[in-house]
Design an enzyme around this catalytic site. Sequence first.
Site, short mmCIF file in Angstrom:
data_model
loop_
_atom_site.label_atom_id
_atom_site.label_comp_id
_atom_site.label_asym_id
_atom_site.label_seq_id
_atom_site.Cartn_x
_atom_site.Cartn_y
_atom_site.Cartn_z
N GLN A 291 0.83 -1.21 0.00
CA GLN A 291 0.00 0.00 0.00
C GLN A 291 0.87 1.26 0.00
OE1 GLN A 291 -3.08 0.36 -0.56
NE2 GLN A 291 -4.22 -1.45 0.12
N GLU A 341 -3.66 -16.01 -4.16
CA GLU A 341 -3.18 -14.92 -5.01
C GLU A 341 -2.67 -15.52 -6.31
OE1 GLU A 341 -2.11 -11.85 -6.80
OE2 GLU A 341 -2.61 -11.30 -4.73
N CYS A 416 -11.01 -0.22 -3.84
CA CYS A 416 -10.32 1.01 -4.24
C CYS A 416 -11.05 1.70 -5.40
CB CYS A 416 -8.87 0.72 -4.61
SG CYS A 416 -8.66 -0.46 -5.95
#
Length: 458
Positions: A291, A341, A416
């Site tokens: 981030q 992932e 986001c």
Amino acid sequence: MTKLKKEVPVAKNDKLWLTIEDMTHDGRGVGKVDFYPIFVENAIVGEEVEVRVLKTTKKFAYGKVLQWKKKSADRVEDIDSDLIRTGIAPLHHMSYESQLAFKQQQVEKAVKRIGGFDNLEVKETKGMDVPFKYRNKAQIPVRKINDRLELGFFRRNSHDLIPIEDFYIQETAIDEALISIKPILENYNVKPYDEEKQTGHLRNIVIRKGHYTNELMIVFVTKKKKIFKIGEICKEIVAAVPNVTSIMQSIHTENNNVILGKEFVTLYGRDYIEDQLLGNTYQISAKSFYQINTKQAEILYQEAIDRAQLTEQDVVIDAYCGIGTIGLSLAKQVKHVYGVEMVEDAIEDAKKNAEINGISNVAFEVGKAEVIFDKWLKEEIQPTVIIVDPPRKGLSESFIRASVEMNPEKIVYVSCDPATFARDLSIYNELGYTPDYVQPVDMFPQTSHVECVTVLTK
């Protein structure tokens, strides 16, 4: 029957007065002529402005402010127009309080218009005490302008570089490092990349900084592998720039807009830096997703963790787990965490980060979440909570259905992008998972981007 062509009511270079009635999602003011919208940078709702039309299309136009007849009380006067024109800080002409309100409104509009939720509460945006100098990563293009090597940023929707030294939203140490690096590169006659001619060598400089550790990584993105006198260049940079622990080269031979290449070479020090997030230590490589705003990431993740109301009996799936930041942040509160992932390097980093922090109740797997979910179902793994933190494109419908098949008690959605967030909430709602309320968090002050968290329950 011939369809009449609708006339556009303005033409390029027209000058006209507008009242700004609304703002676009990316922070431009909106004024109208005969219901025809004109998008204007550096304009705020309620202002009366004289505008010159820059470009017209069938449905809308772009304009530039020439002068103000009436200014908003939310306007900040002391601004750098380059930061608006490049898109680095397109909202920095607005007071920070009005930026936070704008972002709350953007989320409200999305959940109502796109999601179809008339009564879903959107809380006030959680902002920063100091809403600038927060970015821990910079990706800076290098170009030749007037026979000089220049660092800066592209004008919005173009590849015209505007030289900049104070980027306003990057941590101060990153801006200072760039100022120190530039003359060293000039002294060694390093050739900037020329996109049109496909000549030159240095395309971009990427700098990452550990917010708490202050460690710096410098990445030179180059067209070719060989850099003349790179050893001497690195020595001078290490002497001139404090806290450099890593200098990397990323070799990018293709002609595209991707920042980093696929091949990496360690020129100095380690191939990673370290930083902390919510008490855990992470190794961050040149290509790791981490981030951008460490302080606000802690607020965002803590919001997600608190809202999940976790217990020692919970089994959590961290979808889109990246290098493990969310899953490892909550692992000590729950029975077990499973992370999934697509990027193999990220999973290797996640496993390494679990080991560094002495966390053993986690398991990370590479693959498409829907496929791994099916595997876990067959292994009778029953999550009580699924946490999703997807990229801007949001979730696929197949992922949403697969996550519902897992039958968790709660789904924590970290987003986001308000538009894809609202779309996905609507699908979850149809499948029996209802959001409670939405909490926006301002991860990117001075820009139009906003993060959101909600919890969906059956």
